[in-house]
Every structure is written in C-alpha cells, then in structure tokens.
Write a protein that holds these residues in place. Structure first.
Motif, PDB file in Angstrom:
ATOM      1  N   TYR A  33       3.862   7.781   3.775  1.00  0.00           N
ATOM      2  CA  TYR A  33       4.465   8.268   5.019  1.00  0.00           C
ATOM      3  C   TYR A  33       5.639   9.202   4.716  1.00  0.00           C
ATOM      4  O   TYR A  33       5.781  10.265   5.344  1.00  0.00           O
ATOM      5  N   ARG A  86       7.964   3.337  14.079  1.00  0.00           N
ATOM      6  CA  ARG A  86       7.452   3.789  12.787  1.00  0.00           C
ATOM      7  C   ARG A  86       7.263   2.613  11.832  1.00  0.00           C
ATOM      8  O   ARG A  86       6.247   2.517  11.126  1.00  0.00           O
ATOM      9  N   THR A 100       3.821   1.244  10.134  1.00  0.00           N
ATOM     10  CA  THR A 100       3.711   1.093   8.672  1.00  0.00           C
ATOM     11  C   THR A 100       3.287  -0.326   8.297  1.00  0.00           C
ATOM     12  O   THR A 100       2.451  -0.530   7.401  1.00  0.00           O
TER      13      THR A 100
END
Length: 879
Positions: free
Chosen positions: A664, A691, A695
């Motif tokens: 990422y 985010r 993840t």
C-alpha cells in the motif's frame, strides 16, 4: 575627589578578591588528588580482581571436568600357575580382587589368593564319572550350570562369603599372604579403614543332576531373574542331536515361613533347521526366559520367542558375520538388551533387538547391528560382560585381552598374555570393573588391575548422537538416572543446550518487542510525569524473586493457560488490535479533547483498552476454538482432528499485514498522505482508520490463502514447532521469563534512547519529520549500541535463568521446537541433579561440564554482542 578615590580603591579591592578566588579555583586540594588516586586504585584493583575471579572460576571448572577425558591407567598385573591337574572350565573372583576360584573339568574347585596365587582352600565335586561338555554361569558368576556327556545338567555354587571381624576377635595363628592380607583355615582377613577386618571365604555347593537329554549337552546357558519373592531359574541347552530345550523354574518363597515352592516347565524348541555340516557354537537365554539365541559356525544366530512357553516359536534367523565366518563367542551385556557377537575373523559387533514391525520375523522384532567395535587381531574365543557397566572383555586365540566399553565405543585397554598363548583361556571382569582375570585351561592365571573412572564418557557421548539400548536409532539423550541399575546413564549435553536456547528464544520472542516498544514510547511520546511513574514501576518488577515467578507459573498460570489456551492465542491478536482501535479513535477526537487528556489520562485509557480486549478474548475464546480448531485445541495439536490451516493462518497474519502495508505504501501511500494533510484532524483520522481496516482485511485474506495453499501442498505445522500439548511448556516459560527479562531490557534501552542528544530530534522535527519517524529513523539508530546491549543483557538473563525453568518447564530434556512441550536447560539441570550427584562421580563431573558449557556459551554470546555493539557505536558517531 575623595569619593572617586574611595570608589577606585573599592574596585581595586573587588578585583583583588576576584583574582584570589580565581587563583583558588585553579588549585586542586591534596585531599581531592589523593581521593582520586585512591578511587582509581580501588577501581583498578577491583577490575583486576573481577578478571581473576572469572579466570579462577573457569580454571576450577576445567579442573573438575578434565578427569572425564583422562585415559585409563594400568596399575599392575600378576601371573602364576595353579595346581589344578585338570582343564579349567570356569573362573570367578570377588569384588575386592582378593579371592579367585576355578572349577576344573574333573570337579576340582580351587580357591586362591588373587594377588599372590596362594591356594586358600580346595574342594571336590563328585560328577559320578560324567564328563563336563558345556558350562555357563549367571552374571554374578557365582551360580554355574554344568552340562554333561550323559545328557544331564547340574548346578553349582562357587561364590564368596564376606563377613566383618572385629580386631579383638581376630584369631591367632594367621599367616601373612602379602602386606595387606592374612590367611587361616580357608579364610582371608583384610584390614579395612575402620581398623576391623573383612573376612572372605569360599562357598561351594553342587546340586543333584537333572536329566535333560539322551545326548551329550554341547551348549548351555543359565540365568536367574524375577523378584526376591518370586525368583526364576532358567537354563537353555543344546544337545548333540541339535535339539534346543528351555527349562524355567519359578520359586515362590513364603516370606513368613521361608518355605519354597518350586514349579518347573521344560519345553522343546522348534528345530534349528541347520544345513548339513553346520554346528552350534553357543546358546544364550534371557533372565526372564522370554527369548533364547543360538549361534552357529556359518555366521548366523537363531532367535526364539519364548513369551508363550506353551507355544515357542523360531522368530528370526539373522546373519551376524560375513559369509564363511563362524560366530565363535557371544554374550549379553548387563540388562540383556545388547547382544555382543565375536567372529572367527576377530570382529566384535553389538546387536539390539528392536520392534521394527518387520514381517520377516514372527514377533515384529529383529536384531539390528548397532555398533561395530574395533576388531581383534585374531578369532575371538571368549567374551565376558561386566556386572555393573556396559563393559566386556574379549580374548582372541593369539592371547590378546581387550577391554571394551560398548556405549562409548572405545577400547579401554589392550592387554597381552605373557604366558603360553596356545592354550584356550577364559577371562572375567571383576565386579567393580577395575580389573580383569584370565585363566587358561592349564591353570595359568594372569590378572591385571587398572583404573578407568569414567569409561562411559567421551566427547562423542557428550556431543554426538549415540545409539542407546531401546532406541530405534542414534539420538541425543540425557538420562543420568533410571528406575533400575541395569539401564545405562546417558550423558548427551545437546538436549540441555537445545533447551537453554529454546527457553531463551521464546522468552526473548515475547520480551524484546514489548520492552523496546515500551522504551521508545516512554522515551519519545509520553509526558514527563507519566515517564516518572512508569519507569520506576518497571524497574521494581526486576526485584521480584524468580522462585516466586516460577511458583506462580507452575501452579497458577500453567493451569489457566491450559484451560483457556484458545483465549490466550486470541489475545495475541486481540490486544494489538484493541490498541490500534484505541489509537485511531484517539486520532479522530477534537484537538481540544486531545490536549486536555494527553499525558497520564491517555496512558490510563491505554490500560483500559488492553483490559477490555483481553476480556473480549476471554469471552470469545470458546467460539474461536470451535471456529478454527474444531472445538478441541489439544486434540488438534496432536493431529487427531483438522488440518494445519488455522494455526498457519494465525502465524502468517503479522507477515501478511506487513506485506500488505508495504504494498500500500509503495502504490497508494503517497497520494493518501497528501490527501490527509489537506483534511481536518478528525476527517484525516477517519480516513486513516478506514485505510487501516482495509489493510487488516486484506492481510486476513492473504494469510488465509497462503495457509490454505500450504495445506494443499501437504505442509502441516503439527509435528514440528506445534505438537501435542503439555501443561508445563515453553509457552508458559516464555511468558514468565519474558516478565522477568522485560525490566532489564526496558531500563537499559530507555536510558540509551534518552541519552541521544536533543539537537538530533530537533533537527529531524525541523525538517518536517513526524515524532514517530524521528524515533525510528534518528533516535533508534543513534542509540542502537545501547539498545542492542540491553537486548543482549536480557538474553544473558534468559540463558542463565534457573528457578522459573525448574518449576514451569516440565524438566523434560527433549529436542523439539514445539512451543507446547517442555524442556530442560543447563542451569535447571545443574540445580536439580547436583545435590544428588556423588562427589567426583561421572554425573558430578558432567554437571560441572554443563556449567562450563553454560559459561562458554555466555562468554561467546557476550563477546559477539560487544563486537556488534562497537560496530553500532561507530555508526552512531558518524551521525
């Protein structure tokens, strides 16, 4: 004018006073100088004394250990001729090397003084005109079975009786045999350390004949087994017609009346099936009469299974010598698990009877060659085992007498007859394994006295794989004591070294991340008031006695972990997850709230988050066990249910998360950071949390896919670092030892981080770096030498830890990385066994060798650590 003059004088006076003060500040008082000299001398002497003390400890350890590797010493030998008048067929000697006795073929029994050869007494057995054709005896050599040409068997006793005689009761008319012994009326008197005398005399007895066969007995073996209350007397015979018979008598003794009840069973064993021209060279019988072994002159041994005396079977026919080479001698070692076979070509081999599951034998067992000892120069004609150790003597037809130790695979002594080597002879090792006596058929006696204090120990035994009795293959084994004296001690230090490293590894695996992260956090991120509270608290943890920690681990923690193992494993995920959720929630709070509750309240909230997530793991534990481990974690670890996917999923999860996070960062990370910088704090926090959630889910998916793929290709962690669960295991040891080690690592690492100059932090922050980036990329590399030293100090503490391992590790010296099994470390082994070890005995010296090994391990580790620390320090100076 007067005022100006006064001011001038005042200023001059002030300057003079200041000048004198400056001059005084430049001078050092003698007391300070002498104090510095004394302090420097004391420090120097103290340092030298520390070095001397360390060297002294090492020298002392070496001094205790070195006799382990010393060779044997031959103390002397004697040779003389006995007046037997007949061929000698049996020899015996007492444990003090004072009296010996021989049986001649005509029944003559002569007892003699071993050091001088003086005849002490003489007896005559009446064989009723029969000729002895075979002879054998028990391990103690005081019970003898004689086979005759008329097919009968008779049993004889040729032992020694020892009594104590007070000096005041010593009879008159004693004649001196040598400087030590005196003789009178068939008795030998030897003065002992108390001033009294040990009196030895011969005991001889011959039983009535028992008819066994119509043909001459050509081979016989005699054994005594069972218990004191129910002894078993068994013997095996082979007659001239090739018929093998086994007789077993059970003697039941009434302990109240002393009355004996004897029941005897005799069976004919299946035919040997020998080829034409092949003859029997010997027979052996086990003490429990559950197996018999017959040797032949074509290189084979034939093993019978006698566990069912009503249905004996020929279990195995095994070649033990090269083609065309006869088996000329064989014997059991003490314990009867090792079969020693001597060949016509001088070969000396040892065979174990192992349960291999083979279909070539009737009982699934087979004789497997475990050792091939150094061959003798000529054909082996006699083998005799030691009574208390895995030693045996071998005599070849050239008169060589070699003393072997089977386990250590070494020839202790290579002796040579000095008399007539052409006459056949037999040997015996004295009961204390400190001498050997050889008697030829013609009555020539030669005896050697020697000392070999630790024959069972070599460097190979200590650090290499050894094939021990009862084991399927060579292995590293520590077992210094056993349930019976027949089991040989096993002194491999490798399992203890492995256990030491395993315990340290798992302890450091838990302690290092926690301690270093805590040090970084309190050094770089918390308020001074929090640090002033946390650091003393952490340092106080170090004062807890390790015996208390071990007690808690064994009696409290181990049962809890066993009961809630699924919740414990879930906690490794839940606690970091809870901390991350709390961190992202904190980011989304308004700045005013953050500033108001920063410091100690924030630290308390972190503690609350840990407790909440731990409680959640406890509540979800059963469901977690049902979902991933099929409802029974212990059954899963033993491989009875399920696959290896669940555990591999958990193990791979951190690595998967790191992989996804790096991917990422290298793809979308830069644009996401730029976008978050343009957003308000709360909105940026929500985006960052989103985010992180994405993840996390991606890492979960990746971890499961990789684990499933590994299962598809046949990989299963069970049987490796995961295996059957034991309550006291490396996981519990890792927890508690980590608790003991964390204060050391934390304190030293935190001090090293605080010692980093402040201008480096300021410069990093001034360039736009975040506090986290500053801590990781500036502060930590600068303090790397100190941090590394902290970790190595913690490792040294873990390697040398004793009481926690003694109480919580199960004390099982096994070699497996299974986190759910026990272990035994070098330090724990010393603490457990040294109080019971006989001073200067083999176990005593091996334990000191374990201490020396631990000393060397820590020295090497600390030396390497210092070299690496100096390298880190040079790099830090370049910043």
């Amino acid at each position: 004018m007067s005022d100006s003059t006064t001011d001038l004088k005042s200023s001059q006076s002030a300057e003079a006073i200041a000048g004198r003060k400056r001059r005084r500040s430049m001078e050092t008082r003698r007391s300070v100088i002498w104090g510095e000299r004394i302090a420097g001398g004391v420090i120097t002497v103290g340092g030298l004394m520390v070095i001397v003390a360390v060297l002294g400890i090492m020298v002392f350890l070496f001094r205790v250990v070195m006799p382990l590797l010393d060779g044997g010493e031959l103390l002397g030998n004697v040779r003389y001729q006995l007046d037997t008048g007949q061929d000698v067929i049996w020899v015996n000697g007492d444990e003090y090397q004072t009296l010996g006795s021989v049986i001649a073929a005509g029944g003559r029994v002569i007892t003699y003084h071993v050091p001088t050869g003086t005849e002490v007494s003489r007896a005559q057995f009446d064989f009723n005109g029969a000729e002895v054709t075979a002879v054998s005896g028990t391990l103690g050599r005081d019970r003898v079975a004689l086979g005759f040409d008329d097919g009968t068997v008779r049993f004889a006793t040729t032992g020694f009786e020892a009594r104590a005689t007070a000096r005041r009761n010593l009879p008159e008319g004693l004649s001196d045999l040598d400087a030590r012994d005196r003789m009178l009326d068939g008795r030998v008197f030897t003065e002992v350390g108390t001033g009294d005398f040990r009196t030895l005399s011969a005991v001889t007895e011959l039983a009535a004949p028992e008819a066994i066969s119509e043909h001459p007995i050509i081979a016989i073996d005699y054994r005594i087994g069972g218990t004191r209350e129910r002894p078993t007397l068994a013997f095996a015979t082979v007659d001239a017609a090739g018929q093998v018979r086994v007789s077993r008598s059970t003697v039941q003794i009434n302990m109240m009346t002393g009355q004996e009840t004897v029941s005897t069973t005799t069976v004919d064993l299946p035919e040997l099936g020998l080829d034409a021209g092949v003859s029997v060279t010997g027979v052996l019988l086990s003490g429990s009469a559950d197996r018999a072994i017959v040797s032949t002159d074509d290189g084979y041994v034939i093993r019978y299974d006698l566990r069912d005396m009503n249905n004996p079977t020929l279990a195995e026919r095994r070649r033990v010598a090269d083609a065309g080479v006869a088996v000329t001698a064989m014997t059991f070692l003490s314990g009867e698990e090792s079969l020693v076979v001597g060949g016509e070509d001088g070969s000396v081999n040892v065979f174990f009877r192992l349960q291999t599951g083979t279909d070539t034998t009737t009982d699934g067992r087979e004789l497997v060659r475990a050792r091939s000892h150094a061959p003798m120069p000529a054909a082996v004609v006699d083998l005799s085992e030691a009574q208390r150790q895995k030693e045996f003597s071998a005599v070849d037809e050239l008169g060589n007498v070699w003393i072997y130790h089977s386990t250590s695979d070494q020839v202790l002594f290579e002796l040579q007859r000095s008399g007539d080597v052409t006459t056949q002879s037999s040997a015996m090792i004295f009961p204390r394994s400190n001498g050997v006596m050889l008697v030829s058929q013609g009555g020539e006696v030669e005896a050697w006295q020697y000392t070999q204090r630790h024959p069972e120990v070599t460097l190979g035994v200590l650090f290499s794989r050894i094939w021990y009795e009862g084991y399927g293959a060579p292995d590293f084994v520590w077992q210094s004591t056993a349930g019976t004296d027949l089991a040989e001690p096993k002194y491999s230090l490798v399992p203890l070294i492995f256990g030491t490293m395993k315990a340290a590894f798992y302890a450091m695996l838990f302690a290092t991340p926690i301690a270093l992260m805590a040090a970084i956090y309190t050094s770089e991120f918390v308020h001074r008031s929090v640090r002033a509270t946390v650091k003393p608290t952490m340092e106080m943890m170090e004062s807890l006695p390790t015996v208390v920690l071990g007690f808690i681990a064994a009696l409290v923690l181990a049962p809890i972990v066993e009961e809630w193992i699924a919740a414990v494993l879930l906690g490794f995920i839940a606690v970091p997850l809870g901390l991350m959720i709390g961190a992202f929630t904190w980011q989304m709070l308004p700045p005013a709230v953050v500033l108001r509750f920063d410091g100690f309240p924030k630290f308390v909230l972190m503690g609350v988050a840990i407790m909440v997530t731990a409680w959640a793991a406890y509540m979800i534990g059963p469901s977690f066990e049902d979902l991933l481990f099929y409802g029974d974690f212990k059954a899963w670890t033993s491989g009875r249910i399920g696959t290896g996917t669940p555990f591999m999923f958990l193990i791979l999860l951190p690595l998967s998360y790191i992989t996804v996070a790096i991917a990422y960062r290298r793809t979308l990370g830069h644009r996401a950071r730029e976008r978050m910088r343009a957003l308000p704090r709360a909105a940026a926090g929500r985006l960052d949390a989103l985010r992180w959630v994405a993840t996390l889910f991606a890492a979960l998916a990746l971890s499961y896919l990789v684990a499933a793929a590994l299962t598809l290709v046949g990989y299963d962690p069970r049987g490796g670092f995961v295996d059957s669960y034991q309550q006291r295991n490396a996981l519990v040891v890792g927890f508690v030892m980590a608790f003991a080690v964390i204060p050391n690592i934390y304190t030293l690492a935190e001090d090293a981080l605080n010692a980093v100059p402040g201008h480096l932090r300021a410069g990093s922050l001034a360039t736009g770096a975040t506090p986290w980036q500053t801590a990781i990329w500036i502060v930590l590399p600068t303090a790397a030498s100190g941090v590394f030293s902290a970790v190595m100090m913690g490792m040294g503490r873990a390697v040398g830890e004793t009481m926690i391992v003694v109480m919580a590790a199960g004390n099982t010296p096994i070699m497996e990385w299974n986190i759910f099994s026990g272990l035994r470390t070098l330090s724990a082994n010393i603490a457990i066994e040294l109080p019971e070890a006989v001073k200067d005995g083999t176990n005593y010296r091996v334990l000191f060798l374990a201490a020396l090994t631990l000393f060397i391990m820590t020295f090497v580790i600390n030396t390497l650590a210092e070299l690496i620390r100096q390298r880190f320090r040079k790099r830090a100076f370049q910043l």
